[in-house]
Design a protein around this motif. Structure first.
Motif, mmCIF file in Angstrom:
data_model
loop_
_atom_site.group_PDB
_atom_site.id
_atom_site.type_symbol
_atom_site.label_atom_id
_atom_site.label_comp_id
_atom_site.label_asym_id
_atom_site.label_seq_id
_atom_site.Cartn_x
_atom_site.Cartn_y
_atom_site.Cartn_z
ATOM 1 N N LEU A 1 -5.628 -9.958 17.834
ATOM 2 C CA LEU A 1 -4.798 -8.551 18.127
ATOM 3 C C LEU A 1 -4.060 -8.108 16.865
ATOM 4 C CD1 LEU A 1 -3.561 -9.799 21.706
ATOM 5 C CD2 LEU A 1 -5.177 -8.066 21.099
ATOM 6 N N VAL A 2 -3.749 -9.016 16.130
ATOM 7 C CA VAL A 2 -2.908 -8.577 14.965
ATOM 8 C C VAL A 2 -3.938 -7.958 13.940
ATOM 9 C CG1 VAL A 2 -1.965 -9.436 12.678
ATOM 10 C CG2 VAL A 2 -1.177 -10.269 15.111
ATOM 11 N N TYR A 3 -5.020 -8.285 13.818
ATOM 12 C CA TYR A 3 -6.030 -7.511 12.901
ATOM 13 C C TYR A 3 -6.603 -6.621 13.501
ATOM 14 C CZ TYR A 3 -9.471 -6.704 9.755
ATOM 15 O OH TYR A 3 -10.488 -5.957 8.559
ATOM 16 N N VAL A 4 -6.670 -6.232 14.761
ATOM 17 C CA VAL A 4 -7.097 -4.904 15.476
ATOM 18 C C VAL A 4 -6.058 -3.852 14.911
ATOM 19 C CG1 VAL A 4 -7.608 -3.841 17.331
ATOM 20 C CG2 VAL A 4 -8.551 -5.683 16.997
ATOM 21 N N CYS A 5 -4.723 -4.296 15.123
ATOM 22 C CA CYS A 5 -3.578 -3.274 14.819
ATOM 23 C C CYS A 5 -3.689 -2.921 13.346
ATOM 24 C CB CYS A 5 -2.334 -3.865 15.033
ATOM 25 S SG CYS A 5 -1.883 -4.312 16.920
ATOM 26 N N PHE A 6 -4.080 -3.846 12.733
ATOM 27 C CA PHE A 6 -4.018 -3.548 11.008
ATOM 28 C C PHE A 6 -5.277 -2.583 10.967
ATOM 29 C CE2 PHE A 6 -5.830 -4.965 6.926
ATOM 30 C CZ PHE A 6 -4.845 -4.244 6.144
ATOM 31 N N HIS A 7 -6.324 -2.920 11.443
ATOM 32 C CA HIS A 7 -7.656 -2.234 11.419
ATOM 33 C C HIS A 7 -7.337 -0.613 11.663
ATOM 34 C CE1 HIS A 7 -11.907 -1.426 10.696
ATOM 35 N NE2 HIS A 7 -11.826 -1.111 11.608
ATOM 36 N N ARG A 8 -6.695 -0.550 12.924
ATOM 37 C CA ARG A 8 -6.498 0.833 13.484
ATOM 38 C C ARG A 8 -5.481 1.362 12.448
ATOM 39 N NH1 ARG A 8 -8.740 4.449 15.462
ATOM 40 N NH2 ARG A 8 -7.220 6.276 15.291
ATOM 41 N N TRP A 9 -4.618 0.912 11.891
ATOM 42 C CA TRP A 9 -3.729 1.618 10.564
ATOM 43 C C TRP A 9 -4.689 1.880 9.708
ATOM 44 C CZ3 TRP A 9 -2.928 -0.022 5.870
ATOM 45 C CH2 TRP A 9 -1.894 0.550 4.889
ATOM 46 N N ARG A 10 -5.475 1.120 9.029
ATOM 47 C CA ARG A 10 -6.445 1.626 7.977
ATOM 48 C C ARG A 10 -7.136 2.785 8.373
ATOM 49 N NH1 ARG A 10 -10.329 -2.808 6.627
ATOM 50 N NH2 ARG A 10 -10.865 -1.403 5.040
ATOM 51 N N TYR B 1 0.835 -1.204 0.004
ATOM 52 C CA TYR B 1 0.057 -0.018 0.064
ATOM 53 C C TYR B 1 0.851 1.060 0.062
ATOM 54 C CZ TYR B 1 -2.971 3.682 1.618
ATOM 55 O OH TYR B 1 -3.714 4.957 1.505
ATOM 56 N N ASN B 2 1.848 1.429 0.899
ATOM 57 C CA ASN B 2 2.673 2.522 1.135
ATOM 58 C C ASN B 2 3.521 2.712 -0.137
ATOM 59 O OD1 ASN B 2 1.887 3.356 3.611
ATOM 60 N ND2 ASN B 2 3.559 2.133 4.497
ATOM 61 N N LEU B 3 3.927 1.618 -0.908
ATOM 62 C CA LEU B 3 4.735 1.858 -2.156
ATOM 63 C C LEU B 3 3.979 2.187 -3.433
ATOM 64 C CD1 LEU B 3 7.268 -0.926 -1.929
ATOM 65 C CD2 LEU B 3 7.678 1.323 -1.715
ATOM 66 N N TYR B 4 2.763 1.497 -3.611
ATOM 67 C CA TYR B 4 1.810 1.586 -5.056
ATOM 68 C C TYR B 4 0.736 2.417 -4.718
ATOM 69 C CZ TYR B 4 5.343 -1.627 -6.071
ATOM 70 O OH TYR B 4 6.546 -2.238 -6.407
ATOM 71 N N MET B 5 -0.181 2.272 -3.656
ATOM 72 C CA MET B 5 -1.377 3.060 -3.520
ATOM 73 C C MET B 5 -1.353 4.203 -2.945
ATOM 74 S SD MET B 5 -3.611 -0.703 -2.452
ATOM 75 C CE MET B 5 -4.960 0.112 -2.317
ATOM 76 N N ARG B 6 -0.617 4.496 -1.814
ATOM 77 C CA ARG B 6 -0.581 5.803 -0.854
ATOM 78 C C ARG B 6 -0.099 6.870 -1.974
ATOM 79 N NH1 ARG B 6 1.643 6.150 4.901
ATOM 80 N NH2 ARG B 6 0.227 8.361 5.405
ATOM 81 N N PRO B 7 0.886 6.526 -2.843
ATOM 82 C CA PRO B 7 1.095 7.911 -3.730
ATOM 83 C C PRO B 7 -0.033 8.312 -4.588
ATOM 84 C CG PRO B 7 2.935 6.131 -3.824
ATOM 85 C CD PRO B 7 1.817 5.697 -3.190
ATOM 86 N N ARG B 8 -0.965 7.462 -4.915
ATOM 87 C CA ARG B 8 -2.150 7.734 -5.718
ATOM 88 C C ARG B 8 -3.237 8.331 -4.776
ATOM 89 N NH1 ARG B 8 -3.560 2.621 -8.287
ATOM 90 N NH2 ARG B 8 -1.318 1.836 -7.938
ATOM 91 N N GLN B 9 -3.130 8.305 -3.396
ATOM 92 C CA GLN B 9 -3.983 8.706 -2.269
ATOM 93 C C GLN B 9 -5.384 7.816 -2.400
ATOM 94 O OE1 GLN B 9 -4.678 13.021 -2.844
ATOM 95 N NE2 GLN B 9 -2.965 13.270 -1.628
ATOM 96 N N ALA B 10 -4.993 6.473 -2.629
ATOM 97 C CA ALA B 10 -6.217 5.382 -2.623
ATOM 98 C C ALA B 10 -6.296 4.979 -1.126
ATOM 99 C CB ALA B 10 -5.697 4.374 -3.586
ATOM 100 N N ALA B 11 -7.711 4.969 -0.937
ATOM 101 C CA ALA B 11 -7.902 4.500 0.627
ATOM 102 C C ALA B 11 -7.641 2.940 0.496
ATOM 103 C CB ALA B 11 -9.573 4.446 0.548
ATOM 104 N N PRO B 12 -7.023 2.493 1.708
ATOM 105 C CA PRO B 12 -6.759 1.144 2.008
ATOM 106 C C PRO B 12 -7.781 0.181 1.998
ATOM 107 C CG PRO B 12 -6.655 2.251 3.972
ATOM 108 C CD PRO B 12 -7.128 3.420 3.108
ATOM 109 N N SER B 13 -8.383 -0.029 1.018
ATOM 110 C CA SER B 13 -9.549 -1.044 0.902
ATOM 111 C C SER B 13 -8.735 -2.540 0.900
ATOM 112 C CB SER B 13 -10.281 -0.845 -0.220
ATOM 113 O OG SER B 13 -11.381 -2.041 -0.657
ATOM 114 N N ILE B 14 -9.581 -3.334 1.498
ATOM 115 C CA ILE B 14 -8.872 -4.826 1.487
ATOM 116 C C ILE B 14 -9.779 -5.735 0.684
ATOM 117 C CG2 ILE B 14 -7.855 -4.915 3.668
ATOM 118 C CD1 ILE B 14 -10.318 -6.153 4.829
#
Length: 193
Positions: A127-136, A58-71
């Motif tokens: 717990l891992v997914y909660v951390c990921f969801h918080r990042w999103r 996401y950080n390399l390919y989607m964030r520069p295009r300001q795309a939302a982090p959709s899973i």
């Protein structure tokens, strides 16, 4: 009033039963289910590797295009990043298992520990997914805030490239550096005020 069971059963099509029984999941819900199953059966470490791969992709390919982090709609390059990081975590797990096999004979039969293993994996996966969801959520909040005040935003890398210094050569005419101070002094003289 008689209830005719045959008419009732004849009026129900198998496709209707399949439609009732089959859950209709959105792409995001399917991805969440897949993440949960990955964490439950392939350890939270694998889930962490997959999600680290998503974040890096996401950080390399989607964030520069300001795309939302959709899973739900993940580009192929990000999917590849997820697989690579998941495999890298498996390699780390393989080393861990080899070390564990050397130590396991010291502890005897481990069959009773399988439910405990799955329970711990489920809890750690959540717990891992909660951390990921918080990042999103943080990324989405950033994208919302970046458009809060109209069209003003920070420039992107490709928009700044004409103004960057390349190999110690500037992308503008050096004659401006010579004549700008002269024009500035000339225009700030008392006769023009």
């Amino acid at each position: 009033m008689n209830f005719d069971t045959r008419k009732f059963l004849a009026s129900i099509r198998p496709a209707d039963i399949a439609h009732i029984v089959t859950p209709e999941l959105s792409a995001d819900q399917q991805a969440k289910l897949l993440f949960f199953l990955t964490g439950a059966f392939l350890t939270p470490i694998t889930l962490a590797g997959v999600l680290i791969g998503y974040v890096r992709g996401y950080n390399l390919y989607m964030r520069p295009r300001q795309a939302a982090p959709s899973i739900g709609d993940i580009p192929p390059i990000v999917q590849l990043s997820m697989v690579i990081w998941g495999v890298m975590i498996w390699l780390a797990l393989l080393v861990f298992v080899l070390l564990l096999r050397m130590i396991a004979p010291l502890f005897g039969d481990m069959t009773p520990y399988i439910p405990i293993y799955l329970a711990i994996n489920v809890i750690l996966s959540v717990l891992v997914y909660v951390c990921f969801h918080r990042w999103r959520i943080d990324i989405n909040n950033h994208l919302i805030e970046s458009t809060r005040f109209g069209t003003a935003r920070f420039a992107r890398e490709e928009e700044l490239s004409p103004y960057q210094v390349i190999n110690n050569q500037q992308n503008f005419d050096p004659i401006v550096l010579i004549f700008f101070p002269v024009f500035y002094i000339f225009l700030t003289r008392k006769e023009f005020k």
